[in-house]
Design an enzyme around this catalytic site. Sequence first.
Site, PDB file in Angstrom:
ATOM      1  N   ASN A 150       0.792  -1.240   0.000  1.00 50.63           N
ATOM      2  CA  ASN A 150       0.000   0.000   0.000  1.00 50.63           C
ATOM      3  C   ASN A 150       0.824   1.290   0.000  1.00 50.63           C
ATOM      4  OD1 ASN A 150       0.748  -0.501   2.693  1.00 50.63           O
ATOM      5  ND2 ASN A 150      -0.981   0.679   3.451  1.00 50.63           N
ATOM      6  N   GLU A 248       4.848  -4.214  12.016  1.00 50.07           N
ATOM      7  CA  GLU A 248       3.831  -3.152  11.914  1.00 50.07           C
ATOM      8  C   GLU A 248       2.665  -3.734  11.139  1.00 50.07           C
ATOM      9  OE1 GLU A 248       3.284  -0.514  13.357  1.00 50.07           O
ATOM     10  OE2 GLU A 248       5.227  -0.204  14.300  1.00 50.07           O
ATOM     11  N   CYS A 282      -3.037   1.655   6.696  1.00 49.53           N
ATOM     12  CA  CYS A 282      -3.158   0.989   7.995  1.00 49.53           C
ATOM     13  C   CYS A 282      -3.730   1.945   9.032  1.00 49.53           C
ATOM     14  CB  CYS A 282      -1.804   0.466   8.451  1.00 49.53           C
ATOM     15  SG  CYS A 282      -0.521   1.726   8.363  1.00 49.53           S
ATOM     16  N   GLU A 460       9.113   2.658  14.398  1.00 54.30           N
ATOM     17  CA  GLU A 460       9.826   3.017  13.178  1.00 54.30           C
ATOM     18  C   GLU A 460       9.909   4.540  13.081  1.00 54.30           C
ATOM     19  OE1 GLU A 460       7.552   0.125  10.220  1.00 54.30           O
ATOM     20  OE2 GLU A 460       9.705   0.271   9.804  1.00 54.30           O
TER      21      GLU A 460
END
Length: 480
Positions: A150, A248, A282, A460
């Site tokens: 994505n 993640e 997300c 991150e």
Amino acid sequence: MADIHANLIGGEWTTSTNASRNINPSDLSDVVGDYAQADDAQTEAAIDAAAAAFPGWAAASPQRRGDILDAAGSAILARKDELGRLLSREEGKTLAEGIGEATRAGQIFKYFAGEALRLSGERLNSTRPGVDVEITREPLGVVGLITPWNFPIAIPAWKIAPALAYGNTVVMKPADAVPGSSWALAEILVQAGLPAGVFNLVMGRGSVVGEAIVASPKVAAISFTGSVSTGRRIGARAFETGKKFQLEMGGKNPLVVLDDADLGTAVGAALNGAFFSTGQRCTASSRLVVADGIHDRFVAALAEKMRALKIDHALKPGTDIGPVVSSDQLEQDLRYIAIAREEGGRLVTGGERLSRETEGYYLAPALFTETDNAMRINREEVFGPVASVVRVRDYEEALAVANDTEFGLSAGICTTSLKHATHFKRHAQAGMVMVNLPTAGVDPHAPFGGRKGSSYGAREQGSYAREFYTTVKTAYVFGG
Ligand code: NAP
């Protein structure tokens, strides 16, 4: 298949007999390119090349590492229009979103060019006289990077750049649906002067290439972004093989709208957060938790804005929302739309397949009302342009509904009340909290990640990325 884009293994462009065809979801007759599929032996060769290159790269001066990352960042920014176009062709987000994402990737490389030089240690006073305690950070070794479809260039960038900045070498597997942007990044890294073997690209299926990376004893760490089910499997395997790992994963992000919210702000946040990038984020605002007093006005205004959205070919000027990425994802979206209806949700607008000039995976963004938080539509990630409204009495119920989820990536609130905004900021069970903003949309220099089922391991992005990509050494020295 002519002109297969090859894998990058030990500085050599290495092709294979197997290739996958990258198709534009806006126009199924448009072939973006053919991309080599690595097999087990090639994946192993890439890991060996990364292991061989590690001592040299770990010992390279941070200035040299930073200079190469800076050159890569400049090249990405200089080519942002072309890269954005490629990205939009393979993933389906609009050209403006594609160029924006390519720009973000360039900025991330430049940020970590500086971070290479800023890596610092610490010195403590020892409890023992004459002893110095020194804390330093060292690279991990070969890092395996596994990315989703994505964000075809931003997610690879936010893993590759810190991995290299801190002296690790990399074996990367991009999502099979979008290899083009990662291939372009690999080419840019080679042109920026990265030594052979420091960065290796192995394209192909997760079940082949991904599994081989995760299973290899020569890989020290895995950074994964993708779905919860794949992430949990990878985490278990990485643990068994003694690797450091960060995961993640998905989200079911609530956007709370209180009675005192500015209606325009709330509708704008919901429209952007739930449907832009075709809802394939997300951090998408997929659960709209709306207080009774504003509910009807909010739904009417949001539905009106949704009906005005232009859903079309991602490269067409004026397109607001491009197609869904693939036929599999489209089927998943339609399945959840059917499930929400069966559960008693009321479809206010959208939810149907659309035909356009070119054949593609077009879907009208869908909005459901009359849903409750126990329904599957509010518990499971759809990962498409589908949002559902949960009506609540007041702030207290809104907070309880927002937190009643196995996910915890991002949570937002629209309100003019400082008291409620502050309380929500403190009590939302999410890694990221947004006030009067969509749940999606983050800065590249700030830590990114979630809680509960959404994430595992270190954050991150920004300087927090050093927690994952370095290991700490504590030295005790008695100088006499
Ligand atoms: P996915 O199906 O889990 O795939 C992610 C990556 O893992 C792909 O490269 C995939 O390969 C690979 N993979 C699949 N099976 C594997 C295995 N057994 N071993 C090793 N690797 C394997 O996720 P996706 O559909 O690409 O992405 C959508 C998901 O990503 C959503 O759940 C979304 O929420 C999540 N996401 C999370 C974040 C975040 O930061 N939290 C950001 C973006 C997306 P192939 O697909 O190429 O076979």
